[in-house]
Design a protein around this motif. Structure first.
Motif: not given
Length: 244
Positions: A55-57, A60-61, A63-64, A67, A138-139, A142
């Motif tokens: 995870f880049a940031s 991303d956590l 977002i994951h 999902e 980034r959030l 998405h």
């Protein structure tokens, strides 16, 4: 950015046991989470991070996490749809015992899930148009896709709820129809048996002047009278279209 997301409570074996809440706050470098119960999705995301999922940031956590929650929600909806398919097949079969078909637990589960998906959908809508600007770009990139997935969950849940409601009404209709048929049969039987019951009660009185009291064929004559009355009642019920 910060907020509250839905999650699934889990037991010691990781199976979902109910709905929970995950509180989080993040910036460009760190993510902080808090919960009161053991939760399934956040634990799976943590394990993925420990296994080096890359995870880049912190965004991303999150977002994951969303999902993964959507994936589990789709699995739950698929299981509910299969259960409704089975119930519908049983209802449409000729020899189904509809009294044993339980739609209520599925409706309760769908109702709880709908509240969770609606909350997620609302939270993502608010994140798309926040009251105050945040720096987690980034959030934000998405959010439209995640919002669409939450809306799809909400629509599918509403569709399954409507289907479950219709199946529940169909079961109630079939049970009511079966009860009416039973009551009709009992009514016809009572209507046929009441006249001979009155005749038998009259001949059973220990009084002088009862017909056939001195006749050796009295029992046969009384029985013939009962059969005649039953036949007349049956003809009258057929004439009035009360029985087929």
């Amino acid at each position: 950015a910060f907020g509250v997301l839905p999650d699934l409570e889990r037991d010691l074996e990781g199976r979902p046991t109910g709905s929970g809440r995950l509180m989080f706050a993040l910036d460009e470098r760190r993510l902080i989470t808090a919960r009161r119960q053991a939760l399934r999705v956040v634990d799976e995301v943590r394990r993925d991070a420990e296994r080096g999922a890359g995870f880049a940031s912190p965004a991303d956590l999150v977002i994951h996490f969303i999902e993964r929650y959507v994936d589990l929600a789709e699995e739950r909806l698929h299981a509910a749809a299969e259960a409704l398919d089975h119930i519908e097949d049983r209802i449409l079969s000729d020899y189904a015992e509809v009294e044993r078909l339980k739609v209520g637990p599925i409706r309760r589960s769908l109702s709880r899930d709908h509240r969770e998906y609606l909350g997620l959908r609302t939270a993502l809508h608010r994140a798309c148009a926040p009251r105050a600007a945040h720096g987690v770009e980034r959030l934000s990139a998405h959010l439209p896709r995640l919002t669409q997935e939450a809306e799809d969950l909400d629509r599918e849940t509403l569709s399954l709820q409507e289907r479950a409601r219709l199946l529940h009404e169909e079961i109630d209709t079939q049970i009511t129809a079966a009860t009416n048929r039973s009551m009709k049969a009992l009514t016809v039987m009572s209507s046929l048996l009441i006249p001979p019951t009155l005749i038998v009660g009259a001949f059973g009185m220990n009084l002088d002047g009862i017909p056939f009291a001195r006749s050796h064929a009295g029992f046969a004559l009384a029985s013939l009278l009962c059969l005649t009355v039953v036949g007349g009642a049956w003809w009258l019920l057929r004439r009035m279209r009360i029985m087929p």
